[in-house]
Structure formats: C-alpha cells, structure tokens
Design a protein around this motif. Sequence first.
Motif, mmCIF file in Angstrom:
data_model
loop_
_atom_site.group_PDB
_atom_site.id
_atom_site.type_symbol
_atom_site.label_atom_id
_atom_site.label_comp_id
_atom_site.label_asym_id
_atom_site.label_seq_id
_atom_site.Cartn_x
_atom_site.Cartn_y
_atom_site.Cartn_z
ATOM 1 N N VAL A 161 12.782 -8.047 13.418
ATOM 2 C CA VAL A 161 12.325 -6.573 13.065
ATOM 3 C C VAL A 161 11.457 -6.265 13.990
ATOM 4 N N ASP A 162 11.317 -5.042 14.373
ATOM 5 C CA ASP A 162 10.342 -4.465 15.212
ATOM 6 C C ASP A 162 9.241 -3.912 14.172
ATOM 7 N N VAL A 163 8.241 -4.913 14.310
ATOM 8 C CA VAL A 163 7.283 -4.511 13.156
ATOM 9 C C VAL A 163 6.517 -3.025 13.583
ATOM 10 N N ASP A 164 6.073 -2.833 14.984
ATOM 11 C CA ASP A 164 5.476 -1.603 15.274
ATOM 12 C C ASP A 164 6.300 -0.504 15.039
ATOM 13 N N GLY A 165 7.549 -0.705 15.114
ATOM 14 C CA GLY A 165 8.470 0.351 14.860
ATOM 15 C C GLY A 165 8.706 0.940 13.119
ATOM 16 N N LEU A 166 8.111 0.002 12.252
ATOM 17 C CA LEU A 166 7.952 0.240 11.030
ATOM 18 C C LEU A 166 6.893 1.485 10.659
ATOM 19 N N SER A 167 5.958 1.652 11.385
ATOM 20 C CA SER A 167 4.818 2.333 10.934
ATOM 21 C C SER A 167 5.274 3.691 10.990
ATOM 22 N N MET A 168 5.071 4.426 9.488
ATOM 23 C CA MET A 168 5.363 5.824 9.336
ATOM 24 C C MET A 168 4.196 6.580 9.938
ATOM 25 N N ILE A 169 2.879 6.075 10.419
ATOM 26 C CA ILE A 169 2.128 6.862 11.086
ATOM 27 C C ILE A 169 2.388 7.088 12.389
ATOM 28 N N ASN A 170 2.790 6.187 13.060
ATOM 29 C CA ASN A 170 3.322 6.392 14.452
ATOM 30 C C ASN A 170 4.616 6.717 14.886
ATOM 31 N N HIS A 171 5.447 6.308 13.937
ATOM 32 C CA HIS A 171 6.866 6.809 13.778
ATOM 33 C C HIS A 171 7.171 7.465 12.383
ATOM 34 N N PRO A 172 6.751 8.867 12.151
ATOM 35 C CA PRO A 172 7.354 9.492 11.025
ATOM 36 C C PRO A 172 8.796 9.656 10.771
ATOM 37 N N PRO B 281 -4.573 -1.550 2.682
ATOM 38 C CA PRO B 281 -5.626 -0.654 2.702
ATOM 39 C C PRO B 281 -5.645 0.601 2.448
ATOM 40 N N VAL B 282 -6.561 1.377 1.859
ATOM 41 C CA VAL B 282 -6.129 2.776 1.618
ATOM 42 C C VAL B 282 -6.451 3.735 2.938
ATOM 43 N N GLN B 283 -6.688 2.978 3.950
ATOM 44 C CA GLN B 283 -6.907 3.841 5.204
ATOM 45 C C GLN B 283 -5.394 4.241 5.623
ATOM 46 N N GLU B 284 -4.490 3.399 5.459
ATOM 47 C CA GLU B 284 -3.192 3.547 5.717
ATOM 48 C C GLU B 284 -2.625 4.976 5.009
ATOM 49 N N SER B 285 -2.705 5.149 3.765
ATOM 50 C CA SER B 285 -2.420 6.381 3.279
ATOM 51 C C SER B 285 -3.337 7.553 3.704
ATOM 52 N N ARG B 286 -4.497 7.187 4.026
ATOM 53 C CA ARG B 286 -5.232 8.437 4.483
ATOM 54 C C ARG B 286 -5.017 8.708 6.089
ATOM 55 N N LEU B 287 -4.471 7.970 6.835
ATOM 56 C CA LEU B 287 -3.810 8.095 8.087
ATOM 57 C C LEU B 287 -2.637 8.751 8.084
ATOM 58 N N LEU B 288 -1.592 8.493 7.071
ATOM 59 C CA LEU B 288 -0.503 9.073 6.929
ATOM 60 C C LEU B 288 -0.508 10.481 6.426
ATOM 61 N N ALA B 289 -1.623 10.843 5.632
ATOM 62 C CA ALA B 289 -1.980 12.243 5.346
ATOM 63 C C ALA B 289 -2.210 12.875 6.329
ATOM 64 N N ALA B 290 -3.170 12.301 7.157
ATOM 65 C CA ALA B 290 -3.347 13.190 8.467
ATOM 66 C C ALA B 290 -2.221 13.286 9.287
ATOM 67 N N THR B 291 -1.346 12.178 9.371
ATOM 68 C CA THR B 291 -0.049 12.776 10.113
ATOM 69 C C THR B 291 0.756 13.885 9.449
ATOM 70 N N GLY B 292 0.628 13.833 8.246
ATOM 71 C CA GLY B 292 1.400 14.914 7.539
ATOM 72 C C GLY B 292 0.702 16.314 7.850
ATOM 73 N N ARG B 293 -0.596 16.372 7.650
ATOM 74 C CA ARG B 293 -1.115 17.691 8.519
ATOM 75 C C ARG B 293 -0.614 17.925 9.683
ATOM 76 N N ARG B 294 -0.661 17.198 10.763
ATOM 77 C CA ARG B 294 -0.281 17.508 11.816
ATOM 78 C C ARG B 294 1.286 17.946 12.165
ATOM 79 N N LEU B 295 1.969 17.304 11.167
ATOM 80 C CA LEU B 295 3.273 17.671 11.286
ATOM 81 C C LEU B 295 4.024 18.867 10.247
ATOM 82 N N ASN B 296 2.879 19.506 9.405
ATOM 83 C CA ASN B 296 3.274 20.183 8.417
ATOM 84 C C ASN B 296 4.112 19.535 7.344
ATOM 85 N N TRP B 297 4.066 18.154 7.258
ATOM 86 C CA TRP B 297 4.673 17.342 6.240
ATOM 87 C C TRP B 297 3.943 17.522 4.846
ATOM 88 N N PRO B 298 4.114 18.091 3.831
ATOM 89 C CA PRO B 298 3.691 18.377 2.705
ATOM 90 C C PRO B 298 3.352 17.072 1.855
#
Length: 375
Positions: A290-301, A320-337
């Motif tokens: 498995v490509d572990v880095d490729g699983l990141s929804m933050i870096n690879h939405p 950690p909750v920081q994972e969800s916070r960073l994903l939410a920030a990614t959503g704002r950047r991509l207009n992902w609700p």
Amino acid sequence: MASGRRRKVSIALAALAAVLVCASGYAAWWGSDQSIKVVRYGENNTRVLAVRGHAVTLTDTAETRKPGTYWLEWTGSHSMLGEIVSRAPGQVTREVLRGFIPSVGTPGRFGNVPPGDPKVAWGVDYSEIMIPTELGPAPAWYVPGRGSTWVIAVHGQNGRRKAELKVLPVVHQLGLPFLNISYRNDEGAPPSPDGLIHLGDSEWRDLEAAVREAQRRGARRVILYGTSMGGAIVGRFLARSPLATMVDRAILDAPMIDVGMTAAHSASGYGVPAFFGSLSNHVTEWRTGVDVDGLSMINHPPKVRPPLLLIHTVPDEAHPVQESRLLAATGRRLNWPIQLEEFARGQHTEAWNVDRARYDRLLRDFLDDARASPE
C-alpha cells in the motif's frame, strides 16, 4: 594498548548500534501490526458489584467512569447505561436506561457500541443479505425504508457492524433504507489474500460491491457513513470507484484521514519519537504494497467530493482531531462543502456517547437535506 582500547570501544559501539537497529526494527514492526494486523475483541472488562433499582454499580475503570451513554453486555443479555449516579473507591454507579438488569457478580463488557443486531439494539426489524464481493460473499444488515436514497454504513479497523448502529434510530425515523456492511477480514466475511488490513486501499472494493448491490435493489443515490478506518474506505471509494457519482453526501465520524499523521500521533502517545511512526509506515508499505502517503485525503483529495459532515471529538487519541481540521481547510480551498463539528469530550468515535442529542440533531438535519433533494 591504545589500539586495544580503541578496538574495544569500536566493538561496544557496533554492538550498541546493532541493538538500536534491532530495537527500532521491532518497534516499527509492532507499530505496523497496530495498523494492519487482524484482531478480534470482546473480552470482559468489568464486573457488577451491586444492583439497586434501575442502577448498577460496576468496578471503577477508565472505561466505566466515562461520561455519557454506553452499554454493558454479558452472556446472552445487555443494558444501556446512562450518566454516572455516584462514585466510591473502586466503584462506579450508573443509571440503567433500557434493557435488562444484571445480577450481582456478573462479569461483562462495558463499551461504546450497541449490542447485537438492529433488532437487539433498537427493536428494528432487518434482514441479513450477502454482498457478492470479489473475494466471496460478505454479510450485511439491511433495514428497508422508503425512496431510492440509501444510507450505507462502514465500520472501522477490526470493528464490527454493530458499531454503526448508533445512527440507525435517526435513519429509521427518516424512513431511509439502511445497509450496514462487512468487508474483508471481518467475522463472517472473506479474508484478504495476505490476511492483513490494507487501510482502505483494497477494502473500498467491498464497499463498491455493496453500492452495486444497493443499486441492483433499487437505490439511485447513496449516503455513506464511515467511522474511523471506515472513513478511509469511504475516501478511497470516492477517489477510485466509477460508482462514486452515486454518492449524494457522506458522514465521517473520527475518520482516518492521513495515515502519516495518525502514526506520528500514535508514536507520541507511546512516548517515542515521531519518526518511529514514519518507520512503521514504511514497514506497512513493505508488508502490504500500500502507498501509505497516497491514502491522505488532505494531500490527495478524492475526485468525487460530495457534501461532507465531519464529526470528531477533540480528545481523540486514535486519530487526532487535527486531521479533520486540515481536511476541512482543504475543503475550503477546493470549494468542497465540509461541515466540521467538534465535540469537546469523548474518546475515539464517542461523540454520540457523550452528547447523543447533539449528534442525532446534526445527523437528522444533514439527512433531512438529502431526503428533501429531488430523486
């Protein structure tokens, strides 16, 4: 003489280096096991010390003293327990909200997930169907409903289907069909070819099989609900499945969003440097491919990004909750609700347990929007 001392020092340093390498390798392998080894849980973790009316006294543990709503299971029975009524040295007394009253001396398991199946947990009728996956049939609980928008639930790593039953009362009240699936390496489901967990990178295909089965039974749209590693499975499905366009919206509770962050967080929790987390991920990659880095929804939405309700408890020690916070920030950047809802209390996947009223309200509002959308 001096050369002899230097030789001894060199031998000692080489021995120390060998010990450190072996220790690092063992730690990395052990860390990898925590991510990908199949484990069965369910042992007793408390005992009933006293019973008075609709209250039971249990042995005082880190689990039994948690605030909120939980369950006590014992041989052939169970009860739902509410808030703590009182505490004494070595004892915790909690209110019995529903279910049976255990006898004094009964050993049981105190946990944060409902017992049994939909009928046992909530009195909701269901049928068990078999999903034809690429590895063989995998069991799923199906609760019928109205309309062609189905809710499909995906549990986490080494979990069981019953973990997803917290949402069933709201889903059932709204009349939405509910499909609670199993996937490779679950009890009753086919094992993976290597007998290891792939962190969602192969398990998503079992979710795809479930969506295809729902489609065959009349579903035109689906709402995906995933907890813990179930969130990663949903993410990989959205990234890779041609059926992802059927997803109307998704709900993720304490999801595994970035394996690297999870591993680093776990390493710090054990008091070891964060690089051990990275090392264990390399071992995981070697063992699974498995490509572990490729699983990141933050870096690879994912390529398909439906409206997302993201729920996370702040004290979560698993992801950690920081994972969800960073994903939410990614959503704002991509207009992902993405709607991020944090709960101040509760450990991993315990947002419902610590504040059921708020959790159910968030769920109902989010699902009501889907139900109101045109078919």
